[in-house]
Design an enzyme around this catalytic site. Structure first.
Site, PDB file in Angstrom:
ATOM      1  CE  LYS A 112      39.767  -7.723 -14.825  1.00  0.00           C
ATOM      2  NZ  LYS A 112      38.325  -7.990 -14.768  1.00  0.00           N
TER       3      LYS A 112
ATOM      4  CG  ASP B 159      35.703  -9.284 -17.295  1.00  0.00           C
ATOM      5  OD1 ASP B 159      35.797 -10.455 -16.876  1.00  0.00           O
ATOM      6  OD2 ASP B 159      36.502  -8.385 -16.975  1.00  0.00           O
TER       7      ASP B 159
ATOM      8  N   GLY C 107      26.125   1.610 -10.783  1.00  0.00           N
ATOM      9  CA  GLY C 107      27.582   1.607 -10.700  1.00  0.00           C
ATOM     10  C   GLY C 107      28.216   2.072 -11.997  1.00  0.00           C
TER      11      GLY C 107
END
Ligand code: ATR
Length: 280
Positions: free
Chosen positions: A70, A106, A131
């Site tokens: 990506k 996304d 995260g």
């Protein structure tokens, strides 16, 4: 059955065999009776550039890009959309008029999964994100685009969170993992973007008590579909959003661009992907 005029797209990954994208796009190709094919493309990192140059010559309309490509795809494309710029990653490529267009869907996928889950408006609200990897970038970009006033970002490695916080600016506040309860109190949404809770990974043990009673909890992990985090949230009566929605919705813009049909995420599609996940 496809004809010689079939429209072509695929997913590039290394490895790619685990990808659910061929099943997902294949479902839509059958549902909309398209003369089209979507295939897995096992492409090594060192071959990504030559593959992206060759695919339009082979008649491909574009491709999805998954791990580990990506960030490399972000650097390869001729143009990037706003979401790609906001994440430094491209997961969808469209070949158009000799140019290579890079998108990051996304972000859209995550936002749509929250909408589908009927999560209350985030405008002016505080949210918490666990995260600070690639998935967190897409999630934070999505939350900010939805009008969240503040993102409390918590990561095991605080330095990584600080880098991400600096990238997104003052609406992102980094909070140490040891002060997690501080990050949760007042947050109307908690999102897990870490791999904790995924099959084969350690569980994610978070005390959800500090979250307000009307908060929602989203997990981008979709194997298992109901993670320990989501089970704990349900037990407290909180609204939950599982990780499958993001996976399904991120696929929509690419499919529409390559094949000319706006696909729908239906209960039948969800069930068929769940069956596939359960068979693994
Ligand atoms: P992705 O691109 O899917 O986000 P990643 O970049 O590898 O994957 O990020 C994984 C995230 O899960 C990171 O935030 C990582 O925390 P660190 O930055 O501290 O590594 C988090 N993570 C993975 N294993 C973890 C663990 N055992 N405890 C806490 N966080 C963990």
């Amino acid at each position: 059955m496809i004809s010689g005029a079939a429209k072509l797209a695929g997913v590039a990954g290394w490895p790619v065999a685990h990808s659910l994208s061929p099943a997902l796009h294949g479902h839509w190709i059958v549902e909309y009776r398209l003369d089209a094919a979507y295939v897995p493309l096992a492409i090594k990192p060192e071959d990504l550039s030559s593959a992206v140059a060759a695919l339009p010559k082979l008649g491909f309309r574009g491709l999805n890009v998954t791990l580990p490509h990506k960030e490399a795809a972000f650097r390869l494309v001729d143009e990037r959309d706003e979401a790609a710029e906001a994440t430094g990653a491209v997961n969808t490529i469209v070949f158009e008029g000799g140019r290579v267009l890079g998108r990051n869907t996304d972000v859209f996928g995550f936002v749509e999964s929250l909408r589908e889950g009927e999560v209350a408006s985030l405008t002016g609200r505080t949210v918490a994100v666990l995260g600070a990897g690639g998935a967190a970038r897409a999630v934070i970009a999505g939350l900010l685009s939805m009008g969240a006033a503040r993102v409390n970002l918590v990561n095991r490695t605080a330095d990584k969170a600080r880098v991400l916080g600096a990238f997104f600016g003052e609406r992102v506040s980094v909070i140490e993992w040891s002060s997690l309860s501080k990050a949760l109190s007042g947050s109307v949404l908690l999102v897990n973007t870490t791999s904790l809770g995924m099959a084969g990974q350690p569980p994610l043990a978070v005390d959800l008590t500090p979250l307000p009673v009307d908060a929602a909890v989203a997990d981008i992990v979709y194997r298992p579909l109901e993670t320990g985090l989501l089970a704990a949230a349900k037990a407290r009566g909180l609204k939950t959003v599982d990780g499958l929605g993001m996976l399904l919705h991120q696929a929509r813009p690419g499919f529409a661009a390559w094949f000319g049909v706006e696909p729908a995420v239906t209960p039948a599609l969800r069930s068929s992907l769940i069956r596939l996940l359960e068979a693994r």
